[in-house]
Every structure is written in structure tokens, then in C-alpha cells.
Design a protein around this motif. Sequence first.
Motif, mmCIF file in Angstrom:
data_model
loop_
_atom_site.group_PDB
_atom_site.id
_atom_site.type_symbol
_atom_site.label_atom_id
_atom_site.label_comp_id
_atom_site.label_asym_id
_atom_site.label_seq_id
_atom_site.Cartn_x
_atom_site.Cartn_y
_atom_site.Cartn_z
ATOM 1 N N GLU A 131 -60.884 15.943 73.894
ATOM 2 C CA GLU A 131 -61.221 17.257 74.483
ATOM 3 C C GLU A 131 -61.739 18.224 73.318
ATOM 4 N N SER A 132 -62.349 19.070 73.807
ATOM 5 C CA SER A 132 -62.784 20.146 72.857
ATOM 6 C C SER A 132 -61.463 21.007 72.584
ATOM 7 N N GLY A 133 -61.427 21.419 71.388
ATOM 8 C CA GLY A 133 -60.266 22.352 71.117
ATOM 9 C C GLY A 133 -58.953 21.772 71.012
ATOM 10 N N SER A 134 -58.882 20.246 71.214
ATOM 11 C CA SER A 134 -57.675 19.508 71.264
ATOM 12 C C SER A 134 -56.985 19.083 70.040
ATOM 13 N N VAL A 135 -57.720 19.524 68.959
ATOM 14 C CA VAL A 135 -57.230 19.002 67.411
ATOM 15 C C VAL A 135 -57.069 20.082 66.649
ATOM 16 N N ARG A 165 -48.297 14.907 66.482
ATOM 17 C CA ARG A 165 -48.999 13.786 66.982
ATOM 18 C C ARG A 165 -50.095 13.371 66.048
ATOM 19 N N ALA A 166 -50.271 12.211 65.405
ATOM 20 C CA ALA A 166 -51.281 11.987 64.458
ATOM 21 C C ALA A 166 -52.118 10.838 65.096
ATOM 22 N N TYR A 167 -53.444 10.930 64.953
ATOM 23 C CA TYR A 167 -54.397 10.106 65.156
ATOM 24 C C TYR A 167 -55.155 9.488 64.047
ATOM 25 N N GLY A 168 -55.498 8.213 64.068
ATOM 26 C CA GLY A 168 -56.402 7.666 62.984
ATOM 27 C C GLY A 168 -57.628 7.013 63.616
ATOM 28 N N LEU A 169 -58.757 7.067 63.307
ATOM 29 C CA LEU A 169 -59.954 6.814 63.857
ATOM 30 C C LEU A 169 -60.808 5.940 62.986
ATOM 31 N N ASP A 170 -61.017 4.687 63.326
ATOM 32 C CA ASP A 170 -61.989 4.174 62.436
ATOM 33 C C ASP A 170 -63.057 3.159 62.914
ATOM 34 N N GLY A 188 -45.442 20.195 65.043
ATOM 35 C CA GLY A 188 -45.743 20.028 66.268
ATOM 36 C C GLY A 188 -47.338 19.616 66.420
ATOM 37 N N GLU A 189 -48.142 19.932 65.749
ATOM 38 C CA GLU A 189 -49.564 20.024 65.714
ATOM 39 C C GLU A 189 -50.231 18.771 65.777
ATOM 40 N N THR A 190 -51.297 18.530 66.262
ATOM 41 C CA THR A 190 -52.255 17.363 66.244
ATOM 42 C C THR A 190 -53.223 17.408 65.403
ATOM 43 N N VAL A 191 -53.045 16.306 64.464
ATOM 44 C CA VAL A 191 -53.998 15.859 63.556
ATOM 45 C C VAL A 191 -55.044 14.805 63.691
ATOM 46 N N LEU A 192 -56.007 14.522 62.970
ATOM 47 C CA LEU A 192 -56.723 13.345 63.036
ATOM 48 C C LEU A 192 -57.315 12.982 61.671
ATOM 49 N N ASP A 193 -57.148 11.757 61.388
ATOM 50 C CA ASP A 193 -57.676 10.913 60.226
ATOM 51 C C ASP A 193 -58.922 10.375 60.406
ATOM 52 N N LEU A 194 -60.161 10.780 59.925
ATOM 53 C CA LEU A 194 -61.295 10.159 60.349
ATOM 54 C C LEU A 194 -61.697 9.159 59.195
ATOM 55 N N GLU A 249 -70.788 18.376 63.647
ATOM 56 C CA GLU A 249 -70.396 19.195 64.915
ATOM 57 C C GLU A 249 -69.652 18.605 65.795
ATOM 58 N N GLU A 250 -69.341 17.446 65.868
ATOM 59 C CA GLU A 250 -68.420 16.893 66.799
ATOM 60 C C GLU A 250 -67.018 17.040 66.158
ATOM 61 N N ILE A 251 -66.812 17.106 64.835
ATOM 62 C CA ILE A 251 -65.629 17.509 64.489
ATOM 63 C C ILE A 251 -65.291 18.979 64.765
ATOM 64 N N ARG A 252 -66.280 19.663 64.602
ATOM 65 C CA ARG A 252 -66.165 21.175 64.959
ATOM 66 C C ARG A 252 -65.836 21.354 66.368
ATOM 67 N N ARG A 253 -66.412 20.506 67.183
ATOM 68 C CA ARG A 253 -65.976 20.543 68.777
ATOM 69 C C ARG A 253 -64.694 20.317 69.135
ATOM 70 N N VAL A 254 -64.113 19.447 68.389
ATOM 71 C CA VAL A 254 -62.672 19.144 68.958
ATOM 72 C C VAL A 254 -61.617 19.942 68.223
ATOM 73 N N LEU A 255 -61.934 20.670 67.121
ATOM 74 C CA LEU A 255 -61.139 21.547 66.364
ATOM 75 C C LEU A 255 -60.823 22.832 67.462
ATOM 76 N N ARG A 256 -59.545 23.190 67.292
ATOM 77 C CA ARG A 256 -59.152 24.641 67.963
ATOM 78 C C ARG A 256 -59.685 25.461 66.848
ATOM 79 N N SER A 257 -59.961 26.863 67.560
ATOM 80 C CA SER A 257 -60.091 28.002 66.656
ATOM 81 C C SER A 257 -59.231 28.188 65.493
ATOM 82 N N GLY A 258 -59.608 28.139 64.403
ATOM 83 C CA GLY A 258 -58.729 28.326 63.355
ATOM 84 C C GLY A 258 -58.176 27.016 62.537
ATOM 85 N N GLY A 259 -58.650 25.730 63.443
ATOM 86 C CA GLY A 259 -58.444 24.438 62.868
ATOM 87 C C GLY A 259 -58.973 24.106 61.737
#
Length: 226
Positions: free
Chosen positions: A100-104, A64-69, A39-45, A124-134
Motif C-alpha cells: 500500500e502507499s506509504g506502508s514502507v 518487518r523485512a520483505y525481500g522482492l525478486d 519496529g519499522e518496515t523495510v523492503l529489499d528490492l 515512482e513506484e518505490i516513491r509511492r510505497v515509502l512513507r513521508s521521510g522514508g
Amino acid sequence: MSVREEFDEWAAEGRDRGMEERHWHTAKHALARMPIEDGETVLDLGCGSGYAARAMREAGGAGRAYGLDGSPEMARNASAYTDDEATGFLVGDFQHLPFESGSVDHAFSMEAFYYASDPMAALEEIRRVLRSGGTFYCAVDFHADNPHTAEWTEYVDVEMTRWSRKEYRQRFREAGFHVAEQDSIPDREVEIPPAGAFPTEDWTSREAMVEHFREHGTLLTVGVAP
């Protein structure tokens, strides 16, 4: 040439599938280590063909999985390779993530992070969108401790950042991550010809090819958001 223009060309030529095949040799081992829970949200950069986002959904259990390019053509191809409604592909850059912050929960990047125009801002931006412990699993072949990648700048017509292992650890910490792991994942699948076949089009000696793939392989740095 911009990153977008370079990889739009690659996608149009069908080279995204070739990248997927080559990268999968080591990417699959990095992906298998990710602590993804159902159920977690993941992001592929720098998602390219989208293979990692698909794998995190199919094998990792992500909800939910997102890919960004940065390449619209890459994102378009990736979207065409899946009919999974819980996997989506976006166009954007690492310094301005549309989340959003803490949404991934977890982020992954294979052979793409060094294309960021401002790598510290990207971290820093990747850190922003990750939840604590992400976690952020950052995998690269192009780094300063592997002498065989120095010449890549001659045939990839975009600017790339070539940090060392030590610099990756330092920069992750400066961006606010805890560095949980750093490792080299060897590529044991690429076929290496016998010594008599060298020099080849890409390699001067068998020893150099062995060192690149079997010893250096892919550098994996794992950051955890506090």
C-alpha cells in the motif's frame, strides 16, 4: 532471456550465495547507514539470497523485512535461508510493488535496480510505497562512470540500464525524491593479486582491477520521500 529466466538459472546453480559474498563487501556499509528504527518496515528490492533483508532485521532492528525478486527460484532460496517469521520473500517486479502507499519505511537495493524494465516507473513506484521521510538506498556497481562494467552486457543475457552518477541524481529527483546523499563505497576486501599475476581470466592489469574495486566500488544514491 528474461531477468526471471536468467536468475532462476543462477539460483538453481547456487550462485545466489556467491553473489551474497561478493556484494556484502560494500552492501554492509550501505546498510549500516540506513536510519532504521525499531519496529519499522523495510523492503529489499532484487533480494537474491535475502541477505540484506536478514541483516536489516538482525542488525538494523526492523520490525518487518520483505525481500522482492523477479526470480521465483531466488525468492524460494531466500525463504529457505531463514526461519524468521518477520522476514518474508515475494516474487514481483519493481514497477508493480504489492504494498500500500506509504506502508514502507525504508527500501534498499544492491546491484539490482538496473534490471528494472522501466527504471523511471520503478522509482515512482518505490516513491509511492515509502512513507513521508522514508528512504531509498540504491547501490550499483554497473553505472556509466565505471568503464570496467561496460562489458558486463556481454555475459549477462538481459537488458540493463547504465545511468551515470549525474543521471541517478536527476532521475531520483524527477521521480519525486530529494537526493540526500551520493557516494562511492570502495571494496577493500576483495583480494587483488600482485602485478606479476596479470593478466588474469577477468582482468588485463592490476591497475584496472584496483580502479574498479578500490576507486569506483559501489555507487550509492540515497533518495528521501518528501
